[in-house]
Write an enzyme that holds these catalytic residues in place. Structure first.
Site, PDB file in Angstrom:
ATOM      1  N   HIS A  91       0.774  -1.249   0.000  1.00 43.91           N
ATOM      2  CA  HIS A  91       0.000   0.000   0.000  1.00 43.91           C
ATOM      3  C   HIS A  91       0.804   1.298   0.000  1.00 43.91           C
ATOM      4  O   HIS A  91       0.187   2.369   0.011  1.00 43.91           O
ATOM      5  CB  HIS A  91      -0.939   0.010   1.203  1.00 43.91           C
ATOM      6  N   VAL A 100      -8.922  -5.174  -6.346  1.00 45.27           N
ATOM      7  CA  VAL A 100      -8.692  -3.750  -6.083  1.00 45.27           C
ATOM      8  C   VAL A 100      -7.550  -3.616  -5.086  1.00 45.27           C
ATOM      9  O   VAL A 100      -7.484  -4.378  -4.117  1.00 45.27           O
ATOM     10  CB  VAL A 100      -9.951  -3.077  -5.461  1.00 45.27           C
ATOM     11  N   ASN A 101      -6.665  -2.686  -5.344  1.00 43.78           N
ATOM     12  CA  ASN A 101      -5.601  -2.407  -4.381  1.00 43.78           C
ATOM     13  C   ASN A 101      -5.281  -0.920  -4.411  1.00 43.78           C
ATOM     14  O   ASN A 101      -5.148  -0.328  -5.474  1.00 43.78           O
ATOM     15  CB  ASN A 101      -4.354  -3.223  -4.700  1.00 43.78           C
ATOM     16  N   HIS A 137      -2.439  -2.534   8.506  1.00 47.38           N
ATOM     17  CA  HIS A 137      -3.449  -2.801   7.476  1.00 47.38           C
ATOM     18  C   HIS A 137      -3.989  -1.500   6.915  1.00 47.38           C
ATOM     19  O   HIS A 137      -4.154  -0.530   7.658  1.00 47.38           O
ATOM     20  CB  HIS A 137      -4.648  -3.583   8.034  1.00 47.38           C
TER      21      HIS A 137
END
Ligand SMILES: *[C@@H]1O[C@H](CO)[C@@H](O)[C@H](O)[C@H]1NC(C)=O
Length: 152
Positions: A39, A70-71, A143
């Site tokens: 991310h 999806v990222n 996360h």
């Protein structure tokens, strides 16, 4: 001699500050590193979705190679994201470990366009600027928990 000693002490204290700055607890480290890999990329652009997803080997699960649908990449330095867990964020919806950022961040969201299995996954990227929600463990982000549209 006196001067030499104080130089040594100064250098030692600088070293320990430097070590502390990135002293991720051993049990949190795998989650933190996975978060960074999936991310965080300060130079991310919409055009780089397919190549970054491939290079970083981001797939749907740990054990299968299905293309992830999806990222989201946060276009920021990791130090800025740690701050969301540690002063620059607020507890999110009463959760013990989720924090929403005080400031919006520039994001690139990569959506799967075609392909089923790694490495044949093709993505389209879109840019946005949104508040982010991170899960944190001992002040380290572990996360990406989504983003919130900026309204004003
Ligand atoms: C923090 O990480 C450790 C190690 O993975 C885990 O056991 C613990 O439950 C986590 N704590 C929170 C609040 O998520």
């Amino acid at each position: 001699m006196e001067r030499h000693l104080s130089t040594v002490i100064l250098l030692l204290s600088l070293c320990s500050i430097d070590v502390k700055a990135d002293d991720v607890p051993a049990d949190v480290k795998p989650g933190y590193e996975k978060f960074l890999r999936q991310h965080v990329y300060v130079d991310m652009t919409e055009k780089r979705c397919s190549s970054e997803m491939r290079e970083r080997h981001i797939t749907e699960g740990q054990t299968n190679n299905d293309c992830k649908k999806v990222n989201t990449f946060i276009t920021a330095h990791k130090q800025e994201l740690r701050k969301v867990c540690n002063g620059a964020g607020q507890s999110y919806e009463g959760s013990a470990d989720k924090y929403v950022s005080n400031q919006p961040f520039p994001l690139v969201t990569c959506k799967l366009q075609s392909g089923d299995r790694y490495p044949n996954c093709e993505y389209r990227g879109t840019k946005s600027t949104r508040y982010i929600v991170l899960a944190c463990n001992k002040t380290w982000p572990t996360h990406y928990d989504g983003d919130i549209i900026v309204t004003n």
